[in-house]
Write a protein that holds these residues in place. Structure first.
Motif, PDB file in Angstrom:
ATOM      1  N   HIS A  39       0.807  -1.127   0.096  1.00  9.72           N
ATOM      2  CA  HIS A  39       0.008  -0.013  -0.075  1.00  9.72           C
ATOM      3  C   HIS A  39       0.863   1.100  -0.114  1.00  9.72           C
ATOM      4  CE1 HIS A  39      -3.434  -2.843   1.015  1.00  9.72           C
ATOM      5  NE2 HIS A  39      -2.597  -3.278   1.661  1.00  9.72           N
ATOM      6  N   THR A  40       1.076   2.015  -1.157  1.00  4.06           N
ATOM      7  CA  THR A  40       2.140   2.882  -1.246  1.00  4.06           C
ATOM      8  C   THR A  40       1.356   4.398  -1.685  1.00  4.06           C
ATOM      9  OG1 THR A  40       2.223   2.621  -3.732  1.00  4.06           O
ATOM     10  CG2 THR A  40       3.940   1.411  -2.335  1.00  4.06           C
ATOM     11  N   GLY A  41       0.116   4.283  -1.669  1.00  7.47           N
ATOM     12  CA  GLY A  41      -0.810   5.490  -2.069  1.00  7.47           C
ATOM     13  C   GLY A  41      -0.695   6.548  -0.640  1.00  7.47           C
ATOM     14  N   SER A  42      -1.570   7.502  -0.831  1.00  8.60           N
ATOM     15  CA  SER A  42      -1.650   8.569   0.057  1.00  8.60           C
ATOM     16  C   SER A  42      -2.707   8.206   1.099  1.00  8.60           C
ATOM     17  CB  SER A  42      -1.888  10.062  -0.391  1.00  8.60           C
ATOM     18  OG  SER A  42      -3.145  10.209  -1.148  1.00  8.60           O
ATOM     19  N   GLU A  43      -3.365   7.280   0.614  1.00  3.22           N
ATOM     20  CA  GLU A  43      -4.685   6.890   1.681  1.00  3.22           C
ATOM     21  C   GLU A  43      -4.235   5.844   2.688  1.00  3.22           C
ATOM     22  OE1 GLU A  43      -7.921   8.112   2.210  1.00  3.22           O
ATOM     23  OE2 GLU A  43      -7.094   9.552   0.796  1.00  3.22           O
ATOM     24  N   GLU A  44      -4.710   6.101   3.829  1.00  8.52           N
ATOM     25  CA  GLU A  44      -4.115   4.929   4.921  1.00  8.52           C
ATOM     26  C   GLU A  44      -5.331   3.732   4.732  1.00  8.52           C
ATOM     27  OE1 GLU A  44      -3.896   4.769   9.685  1.00  8.52           O
ATOM     28  OE2 GLU A  44      -3.840   6.497   8.801  1.00  8.52           O
ATOM     29  N   VAL A  45      -4.915   2.709   4.813  1.00  7.95           N
ATOM     30  CA  VAL A  45      -5.533   1.267   4.500  1.00  7.95           C
ATOM     31  C   VAL A  45      -6.444   1.287   5.926  1.00  7.95           C
ATOM     32  CG1 VAL A  45      -5.487  -1.028   4.423  1.00  7.95           C
ATOM     33  CG2 VAL A  45      -3.949   0.197   3.289  1.00  7.95           C
ATOM     34  N   ASP A  46      -7.609   0.865   5.956  1.00 11.65           N
ATOM     35  CA  ASP A  46      -8.529   0.933   6.931  1.00 11.65           C
ATOM     36  C   ASP A  46      -8.721  -0.583   7.563  1.00 11.65           C
ATOM     37  OD1 ASP A  46     -10.260  -0.245   5.286  1.00 11.65           O
ATOM     38  OD2 ASP A  46     -12.024   0.702   5.887  1.00 11.65           O
ATOM     39  N   THR A  47      -8.031  -1.817   6.699  1.00  7.58           N
ATOM     40  CA  THR A  47      -8.007  -2.912   7.404  1.00  7.58           C
ATOM     41  C   THR A  47      -6.378  -3.293   7.514  1.00  7.58           C
ATOM     42  OG1 THR A  47     -10.310  -3.448   6.653  1.00  7.58           O
ATOM     43  CG2 THR A  47      -8.765  -5.232   7.202  1.00  7.58           C
ATOM     44  N   LEU A  48      -6.143  -3.996   8.383  1.00  4.95           N
ATOM     45  CA  LEU A  48      -4.775  -4.698   8.494  1.00  4.95           C
ATOM     46  C   LEU A  48      -5.107  -6.174   8.730  1.00  4.95           C
ATOM     47  CD1 LEU A  48      -1.741  -4.067   8.468  1.00  4.95           C
ATOM     48  CD2 LEU A  48      -1.641  -3.834  10.864  1.00  4.95           C
ATOM     49  N   ASP A  49      -4.653  -6.857   7.716  1.00  8.84           N
ATOM     50  CA  ASP A  49      -4.726  -8.374   7.867  1.00  8.84           C
ATOM     51  C   ASP A  49      -3.608  -9.046   7.874  1.00  8.84           C
ATOM     52  OD1 ASP A  49      -5.438 -11.205   7.749  1.00  8.84           O
ATOM     53  OD2 ASP A  49      -6.639 -10.865   5.935  1.00  8.84           O
ATOM     54  N   LEU A  50      -2.959  -9.628   9.048  1.00 10.68           N
ATOM     55  CA  LEU A  50      -1.931 -10.224   9.297  1.00 10.68           C
ATOM     56  C   LEU A  50      -2.174 -11.740   9.873  1.00 10.68           C
ATOM     57  CD1 LEU A  50      -0.439  -7.193  11.735  1.00 10.68           C
ATOM     58  CD2 LEU A  50      -0.212  -7.671   9.271  1.00 10.68           C
ATOM     59  N   SER A  51      -3.051 -12.172   8.975  1.00 12.61           N
ATOM     60  CA  SER A  51      -3.344 -13.765   9.398  1.00 12.61           C
ATOM     61  C   SER A  51      -2.285 -14.697   9.224  1.00 12.61           C
ATOM     62  CB  SER A  51      -4.516 -14.195   8.331  1.00 12.61           C
ATOM     63  OG  SER A  51      -5.622 -13.285   8.602  1.00 12.61           O
ATOM     64  N   ASN A  52      -2.105 -15.768  10.059  1.00 13.46           N
ATOM     65  CA  ASN A  52      -1.328 -16.651   9.951  1.00 13.46           C
ATOM     66  C   ASN A  52       0.154 -16.031  10.265  1.00 13.46           C
ATOM     67  OD1 ASN A  52      -3.272 -18.641   9.816  1.00 13.46           O
ATOM     68  ND2 ASN A  52      -3.780 -17.844   7.687  1.00 13.46           N
ATOM     69  N   ASN A  53       0.411 -15.282  10.909  1.00 15.64           N
ATOM     70  CA  ASN A  53       1.806 -14.685  11.008  1.00 15.64           C
ATOM     71  C   ASN A  53       2.326 -14.498  12.301  1.00 15.64           C
ATOM     72  OD1 ASN A  53       3.836 -13.199  10.138  1.00 15.64           O
ATOM     73  ND2 ASN A  53       2.600 -11.511   9.273  1.00 15.64           N
ATOM     74  N   TYR A  54       2.912 -15.615  12.833  1.00 16.84           N
ATOM     75  CA  TYR A  54       3.499 -15.666  14.153  1.00 16.84           C
ATOM     76  C   TYR A  54       4.469 -14.723  14.344  1.00 16.84           C
ATOM     77  CZ  TYR A  54       5.830 -17.223  18.283  1.00 16.84           C
ATOM     78  OH  TYR A  54       6.509 -17.365  19.637  1.00 16.84           O
ATOM     79  N   VAL A  55       4.635 -13.841  15.139  1.00 13.86           N
ATOM     80  CA  VAL A  55       5.628 -12.894  15.505  1.00 13.86           C
ATOM     81  C   VAL A  55       6.368 -12.756  16.761  1.00 13.86           C
ATOM     82  CG1 VAL A  55       4.746 -11.191  13.942  1.00 13.86           C
ATOM     83  CG2 VAL A  55       3.801 -10.894  16.135  1.00 13.86           C
TER      84      VAL A  55
END
Length: 183
Positions: A39-55
């Motif tokens: 997501h490189t545009g000037s609009e902020e993304v309203d959904t952040l999907d970090l599924s299946n991502n152990y941190v």
């Protein structure tokens, strides 16, 4: 030219995430970086999907620092991230004060009674939270029903607030019954 318009708002979030990882001693997660780079545009993304991502615990704290910087975010998806009862407070502390988040998906994580109690407290205290998904967790169905009842209350309150904030119809003045002007 501002940095935000040159790099895009998500690039600024990427920098915030990498900085938080460095500060916490966590390795930046390549999948999270990829999501932010997509997501490189000037609009902020309203959904952040970090599924299946152990941190891990430190990585989760870095992700929550990222979430705090994304004030316009409405939905956070953390399905299948191996978030445990001992980690849930990190997530819920961030969401408790987040100005825009209304939806959280914690499905597929090994959460049980201790986490359910904290989710109940969050949903009861934060009327902005309107949706919480808890499928494929160890949370007892009775606790899920309590959480859903509180979410329903929050959705009703949000709907009532939206109606109250909507512009009111202003009656038009009566039309004149005078004869049309003729010259």
């Amino acid at each position: 030219v501002s940095t935000q318009s040159t790099w895009g708002v998500e690039a600024m979030h990427r920098i915030a995430y990498v900085s938080a990882c460095k500060e916490l001693g966590a390795k930046p997660n390549s999948a999270i970086l990829a999501v932010l780079e997509a997501h490189t545009g000037s609009e902020e993304v309203d959904t952040l999907d970090l599924s299946n991502n152990y941190v891990g615990r430190k990585g989760l704290a870095a992700v929550m620092a990222l979430i705090r910087s994304k004030e316009r975010m409405r939905r956070l998806v953390l399905t299948g991230n191996e978030i445990e009862n001992s980690d849930i407070e990190i997530v819920l502390d961030t969401i408790r004060t987040h100005p825009g988040l209304t939806s959280l998906d914690l499905s597929g994580n090994p959460l049980s009674r201790a986490a359910a109690k904290k989710v109940v407290e969050l949903v009861d205290a934060n009327p902005r939270i309107q949706h919480v998904q808890l499928e494929d967790t160890y949370i007892h169905p009775d606790k899920v029903r309590i959480i859903e009842s509180l979410l329903s209350r929050n959705r009703s309150a949000a709907g009532a607030a939206a109606v109250a904030a909507a512009p009111k119809a202003v009656p038009l003045p009566p039309t004149s019954r005078a004869a049309p002007y003729s010259a």
